[in-house]
Structures are given as structure tokens and as C-alpha cells.
Write an enzyme that holds these catalytic residues in place. Structure first.
Site, PDB file in Angstrom:
ATOM      1  N   ASP A  38     -17.623  -6.591 -31.156  1.00  0.00           N
ATOM      2  CA  ASP A  38     -18.264  -7.541 -30.255  1.00  0.00           C
ATOM      3  C   ASP A  38     -19.403  -8.223 -30.995  1.00  0.00           C
ATOM      4  O   ASP A  38     -19.542  -8.091 -32.213  1.00  0.00           O
ATOM      5  CB  ASP A  38     -18.748  -6.841 -28.982  1.00  0.00           C
ATOM      6  CG  ASP A  38     -19.714  -5.700 -29.268  1.00  0.00           C
ATOM      7  OD1 ASP A  38     -20.113  -5.539 -30.442  1.00  0.00           O
ATOM      8  OD2 ASP A  38     -20.075  -4.973 -28.337  1.00  0.00           O
ATOM      9  N   SER A  41     -22.016  -6.226 -33.563  1.00  0.00           N
ATOM     10  CA  SER A  41     -21.512  -5.380 -34.649  1.00  0.00           C
ATOM     11  C   SER A  41     -22.545  -5.225 -35.766  1.00  0.00           C
ATOM     12  O   SER A  41     -22.757  -4.116 -36.271  1.00  0.00           O
ATOM     13  CB  SER A  41     -20.213  -5.964 -35.204  1.00  0.00           C
ATOM     14  OG  SER A  41     -20.431  -7.252 -35.766  1.00  0.00           O
ATOM     15  N   HIS A 144     -17.802 -10.112 -38.560  1.00  0.00           N
ATOM     16  CA  HIS A 144     -17.744  -8.736 -38.072  1.00  0.00           C
ATOM     17  C   HIS A 144     -18.140  -7.787 -39.196  1.00  0.00           C
ATOM     18  O   HIS A 144     -17.687  -7.918 -40.338  1.00  0.00           O
ATOM     19  CB  HIS A 144     -16.345  -8.385 -37.573  1.00  0.00           C
ATOM     20  CG  HIS A 144     -16.226  -6.967 -37.118  1.00  0.00           C
ATOM     21  ND1 HIS A 144     -16.813  -6.512 -35.954  1.00  0.00           N
ATOM     22  CD2 HIS A 144     -15.627  -5.892 -37.684  1.00  0.00           C
ATOM     23  CE1 HIS A 144     -16.558  -5.216 -35.826  1.00  0.00           C
ATOM     24  NE2 HIS A 144     -15.835  -4.823 -36.849  1.00  0.00           N
TER      25      HIS A 144
END
Length: 461
Positions: A38, A41, A144
Site C-alpha cells: 500500500d 510501504s 514499492h
């Protein structure tokens, strides 16, 4: 734990990972610990590396925003638009962190950063000889981030995790034959590889395939039953179990369940016998013999010293799944909602006039000369009802694929796709927003329902 060290290598009993990046890192001696996918991270990674837990990711985000606000000169050259707007945007929980925030946090916590990218051996992103702390971070697509640890560190963490869970299940919960259950659930589901032996004291041991000896529990050693009602287990109920078993035999499983399960009895067509009749075999072993696991597989993995379980990631996935089910349930309720009947019933005003207005025709129709007809006489007390107002008709939700109401969950951090459901091109739309079918559909709707023009523009853009 058992006296003998198992000969199995690390990760034995786990399915092979399909992620090529994980295999690439493992060949170099590193382990990639996955973090929630999400917008938090990066801050979860820094929270774990700095605080040893991901729980403080919101605190890390706030500290990052505060540090960047005070040190504008260090970061303003890397920001293309307004600095204050950029920092305020980072403070929002739905904003993803980037390498710039990673650099700010490394300066704040005085840590060197060794960065891994897909299929690369890694490189130094930040290095200062004065800093003694090193962060190993993996960055993938869409900003991410994941944590990277040396493989030896993860092996030690797996052993420590197994010790903690062993204390919890064997000493705190006092369950019998915990190690035996782990062996059966993860490595020998059918129980064909285990061998059983007794020593001179009469203690029974289960010997695994690699020579590990597991001592089996005996009745009366203070263990707790896995069942909710321990009186149904002969191993933990050596006093009146025979009387309970006799009652089941005389009156049947249905009446026995109604008698001894109290409020938890469920009415159904099939009533299995819940009794565990063996007096010298623990309830855990009896359940495994009939194909029932005494505790979840995730707990079994945590109890195995050769398997490291990413507990925080598992918990996040469970919470995300629960919120997704709740959100889809709310969306289903909205789609099933049907507007009520119209507030006013349409009445033809001509019928009202025909009923209330009185006509007087000439009485003498035999006169040859044409006479002027009398005027209509209307009762002065009569009030003709005006044309009744008709309620505005709104299409039912998703009737045309546009009037769909979006549902925003209470904690949107656990969702990684669209913010709302029902926008064209998202989960509940049949066509992407740029397709010719959508443009044709929008033109038809704007022609047929002019009052939907504003709503149409809003849902499209």
C-alpha cells in the site's frame, strides 16, 4: 524444543516461491521480507529497520514530514513544484513515499542505505563513514519498498520465532503433542514416515524421517484439551467419560450433542459423533488421525524452526481481505437498493373536469328556430385541482452503468486499487472510459436524460 537438532535445511516444507526476484536475492545470500503493498510501504520498511516493528509507520511518516519542513535547502532542488505543497502531500496517508523520502529518513536516523533493484546485485544509495547503521532496501515498480536481510539473520529469526511459539502453545496454552502436530501437518500428513518406540520408563517417542525424537504426551500431565468441551475427550476426562459415551450409544449422537454441547448445538441433517474415545492418545493425535488440524497451518509454520513466517504481512493480508469483503458487501447493498414508489399518482386532469363541471342543455328541443344555448354554469364553490406534480424519476443504481455510488472504506490504506467503486474503467465498469462504446452511451444518456449531464461529467472525469 527437542534435544536433537533436525537435519533439514532452512525452508524445508515450504512451497517454492514463484518470485524470480526472491530467488535472485537468495542466491546472493539475502532474504526479501515482503511489506504491505500500500502507500505506506516505505515508511513500514523504515519503521522495521529503525524500531524493529512496522507498527510505527505513521510516526515515521510524521517525522519525515517534520524533518523535510525544517531542512528545505536539502531537498528543494529535487522538487519541481511548490515545496510546501509537496511536503503537505507527503503527510497524507494515501501518498506513496519515494527515494527522496528515503534519503530524508536516512539523514534523520543517520543510516547508510544499500539499495537493491530487480535482478541487480545492489549498490550504495547513501553512505557516510560516520554512520554505523546500514539499511538494506529493495525497491520495485510503483515505488514499492521491501526489507532485505542477510539469510543468516532470517535463520536466527526463524529459530527465535519457533521458540516463542513453542512456549506459547506448550507452556501457556498447555496443548499436548505440539511438535508432533507440526511434523504431521507440514511434513508427514498421512503419518507413514513416523516410527514409534518406547523407552524403559514406558514413555512413547515418535521418530521422524531425519531421526528427530518427539516425546508424546501422557494423560494426567496437566495438559489442556484442544476441544471446547474437554469432557468429550477421554484423554482429558478419565472420570465420567464412560457414562457420557453410554448416553451417546443409547440416545444417539443428536440427543447426545443436545445434552452435552448446550448452546453450541447446531441443528442439521447429519450429526457426527464428537467423542474422542482413546484414553491414552492425546486429543491432538486423535484429531490428526481423522484429518482435523488442531490449530491453523500458519501457527504450525511459526512453530517450525526451519520456516520463517512473515507475521506482519499475514496480518495485513487478513485485515485487507476483511475490509474488502465488507466493502463489497456494502456495494452489493447499494446495488440491491430499489427506490420507493412515486409520491404522487398521475391523474388525468380532464377526468377531474368531466366529473366536477355541470352542463345544462336546452330543455325545449322542439322549437324550429335556433336558439342560443345557455352558458355553462359552474359551481362557484368548486375548485378544480391543478395538474398534479409528478415526482422526478432517478435511475436505479448502476442501471445505465453510470449512476453507481462509490464506497470508500474507513481505512483506505488497506486497498491498493481504485479509491471508489463504480467509476468508469474501474472494478464495476464494463468498458474503459476511453472506449467508443462509453462515448456513445454517454451521448445517448445526455440526450434522453438532460438532468444527468452534470452527474455524467462528474463520474467520467
Amino acid at each position: 524444543m527437542s534435544n536433537k537438532i533436525p537435519k533439514r535445511c532452512f525452508g524445508f516444507g515450504c512451497r517454492e516461491t514463484p518470485d524470480y526476484y526472491n530467488k535472485f536475492l537468495e542466491r546472493m545470500g539475502y532474504y526479501r521480507k515482503h511489506v504491505a503493498t500500500d502507500s505506506s510501504s516505505l515508511f513500514r520498511v523504515v519503521s522495521e529497520l529503525h524500531y524493529d516493528i512496522q507498527l510505527y509507520h505513521e510516526k515515521v511518516r510524521a517525522e519525515c514530514v517534520k524533518f523535510m519542513s525544517k531542512n528545505k535547502a536539502l531537498f528543494i532542488k529535487d522538487i519541481r513544484y511548490g515545496y510546501e505543497s509537496y511536503v503537505n502531500n507527503i503527510a497524507r496517508s494515501r501518498t506513496y513515499g519515494s527515494l527522496l523520502e528515503l534519503r530524508a529518513l536516512a539523514l534523520l536516523y543517520k543510516a547508510n542505505v544499500f539499495l537493491f533493484e530487480p535482478c541487480t546485485e545492489g549498490k550504495w544509495y547513501m553512505y557516510n563513514a560516520k554512520y554505523t547503521v546500514t539499511w538494506r532496501v529493495f525497491i520495485g515498480r510503483d515505488n514499492h519498498f521491501d526489507v532485505v536481510y542477510p539469510l543468516e539473520y532470517i535463520k536466527a529469526a526463524a529459530t527465535s520465532q519457533a521458540i516463542v511459539y513453542q512456549i506459547l502453545y506448550s507452556k501457556v496454552l498447555n496443548l499436548p503433542d505440539v511438535e508432533y502436530a507440526v511434523e504431521r501437518m507440514l511434513h508427514d500428513p498421512e503419518g507413514k514416515l513416523l516410527k514409534y518406540e518406547k523407552n524403559k520408563a514406558g514413555t512413547t517417542f515418535a521418530i521422524t524421517e531425519d531421526g528427530l525424537q518427539l516425546e508424546l504426551s501422557k494423560p494426567g500431565r496437566g495438559t489442556q484439551c484442544v476441544l471446547m468441551y474437554s469432557h468429550l475427550c477421554h484423554f482429558h476426562n478419565q472420570t465420567n467419560f464412560l457414562a457420557i459415551e453410554r448416553f451417546f450409544m443409547e440416545h444417539g449422537p443428536e440427543e447426545g450433542c443436545r445434552m452435552y454441547l448446550n448452546d453450541t448445538f447446531r441443528v442439521g441433517p447429519f450429526k457426527p459423533n464428537p467423542l474422542l474415545r482413546e484414553s491414552k492418545i492425546s486429543c491432538v493425535r486423535q484429531l490428526l488421525a481423522i484429518g482435523i488440524t488442531p490449530f491453523p497451518y500458519k501457527a504450525a509454520k511459526s512453530l517450525d524452526p526451519n520456516i520463517y513466517r512473515n507475521v506482519e504481512y499475514d496480518v495485513w493480508q487478513e485485515v485487507r481481505a476483511e475490509r474488502l469483503v465488507e466493502m463489497l458487501g456494502n456495494e452489493k447493498k447499494i446495488h440491491e437498493f430499489k427506490p420507493g414508489k412515486r409520491a404522487f399518482k398521475h391523474v388525468n386532469p380532464l377526468k377531474l373536469i368531466k366529473k366536477e363541471v355541470k352542463f345544462e342543455m336546452p330543455t325545449d328541443v322542439s322549437e324550429p328556430e335556433a336558439t342560443e344555448p345557455k352558458c355553462l354554469e359552474i359551481d362557484p364553490s368548486l375548485t378544480i385541482a391543478p395538474y398534479p406534480l409528478q415526482s422526478i424519476y432517478f435511475p436505479t443504481p448502476d442501471q445505465y452503468g453510470l449512476n453507481t455510488i462509490g464506497v470508500i472504506p474507513s481505512d483506505a490504506n488497506h486497498l491498493t486499487f481504485a479509491d471508489s467503486i463504480g467509476v468508469p474503467g474501474c472494478l464495476c465498469s464494463h468498458f474503459p472510459p476511453s472506449s467508443p462504446l462509453v462515448r456513445l452511451r454517454d451521448a445517448k444518456l445526455a440526450f434522453r436524460f438532460p438532468f444527468l449531464t452534470i452527474l455524467l461529467c462528474y463520474t467520467t472525469f
